[in-house]
Design an enzyme around this catalytic site. Structure first.
Site, PDB file in Angstrom:
ATOM      1  N   HIS A 234     -13.010  73.061 -16.053  1.00 54.34           N
ATOM      2  CA  HIS A 234     -12.924  73.370 -14.624  1.00 54.34           C
ATOM      3  C   HIS A 234     -11.782  74.322 -14.323  1.00 54.34           C
ATOM      4  O   HIS A 234     -11.399  74.497 -13.166  1.00 54.34           O
ATOM      5  CB  HIS A 234     -12.752  72.077 -13.813  1.00 54.34           C
ATOM      6  CG  HIS A 234     -13.787  71.043 -14.129  1.00 54.34           C
ATOM      7  ND1 HIS A 234     -13.591  70.062 -15.061  1.00 54.34           N
ATOM      8  CD2 HIS A 234     -15.045  70.863 -13.660  1.00 54.34           C
ATOM      9  CE1 HIS A 234     -14.662  69.301 -15.160  1.00 54.34           C
ATOM     10  NE2 HIS A 234     -15.573  69.768 -14.311  1.00 54.34           N
TER      11      HIS A 234
HETATM   12  S1  FES Z   1     -10.110  71.019 -15.787  1.00 52.02           S
HETATM   13 FE1  FES Z   1     -11.599  69.502 -15.528  1.00 52.02          FE
HETATM   14  S2  FES Z   1     -11.497  68.495 -17.359  1.00 52.02           S
HETATM   15 FE2  FES Z   1      -9.983  69.959 -17.618  1.00 52.02          FE
END
Ligand code: FES
Length: 269
Positions: A234
């Protein structure tokens, strides 16, 4: 027909029929009044008469209106063991008052109770220890719980990844530039405020769990906007101290427990 008990007086009579017209056997017994045969004497029920019915020896029978029937056995023939060998010398003489030996006997009793208590406590401690240790991890599991890493195998500027307790473990050999940059970071800019000095034991060695604090992905080393770690799931960016700088992750990368047994080795776990 009357059955008559045998007595010395009636020894010659075995059958008497009260019919004067035709006697079967002529009686030779003397008559007493109008009775041919005197009525049998009723035995009086006394202790003595009852005792005659019992076996001879120590057994006696008592009876009466105000007393219950009972049998008493005189155990005078029982042999009592001699416990003299087991008795204390101080109490063998029945003429001596026991108060004379009370203090010594009490001291012995206290000593026995004390020794018993210590032994009981020791046994209880052993049982509890065995019970608790049976629930702890076995030796092979404990061996896997720790990992020893040779630091000389990790060149400067590189990040090595190991598997430890089922998780990725990052060991980063930081350069002097990285150390200087991380120590100079303005803490007010950080989401999870922590100085670089609080995250390392030795400046050149950064040891982290490689698990993103967002949803648990494994970040990529030497990537991202801050040159530390980048989580592609993410888009979380960590710096070279493992602190979260950008993206959805809320916390810095976790630092496990570790020690340096010597200059060239780190022991994690
Ligand atoms: S940024 Fe979501 S799991 Fe690492």
């Amino acid at each position: 027909m009357i059955n008559v008990p045998k007595t010395s007086m009636m020894s010659a009579v075995s059958l008497i029929v009260p019919n004067v017209t035709k006697p079967v056997v002529k009686s030779v017994a003397p008559t007493v009044g109008k009775y041919l045969v005197p009525p049998a004497k009723k035995a009086t029920l006394t202790s003595y008469s009852m005792s005659l019915l019992t076996g001879k020896g120590a057994m006696r029978v008592t009876s009466g209106i105000a007393s219950t029937a009972q049998i008493r056995l005189a155990h005078t023939d029982l042999r009592v063991p001699d416990f003299s060998d087991y008795r204390r010398d101080a109490v063998k003489d029945s003429n001596k008052p026991t108060s004379e030996s009370a203090s010594s006997r009490r001291a012995f009793t206290y000593m026995v109770i004390g020794a018993g208590s210590v032994a009981t406590a020791y046994a209880a401690k052993n049982v509890v220890t065995m019970f608790v240790s049976s629930m702890s991890a076995s030796a092979d599991v404990l061996a896997l719980a720790k990992i020893e890493i040779k630091l000389a195998d990790i060149p400067e500027g590189k990040n090595a990844t190991f598997k430890w307790r089922g998780k990725p473990l990052f060991v980063r050999h930081r350069t002097a530039e990285e150390i200087a940059a991380e120590q100079a970071v303005d803490l007010s800019q950080l989401r999870d405020v922590q100085h670089d000095n609080d995250r390392v034991q030795k400046e050149e060695w950064l040891i982290l769990l490689g698990v993103c604090t967002h949803l648990g992905c494994v970040p990529i080393a030497n990537a991202g906007d801050y040159g530390g770690y980048y989580c592609p799931c993410h888009g979380s960016h960590y710096d070279a101290s493992g602190r979260i700088r950008k993206g959805p992750a809320p916390l810095n990368l976790e630092i496990p427990e570790y020690v340096f047994p010597d200059e060239d080795t780190v022991l994690v776990g």
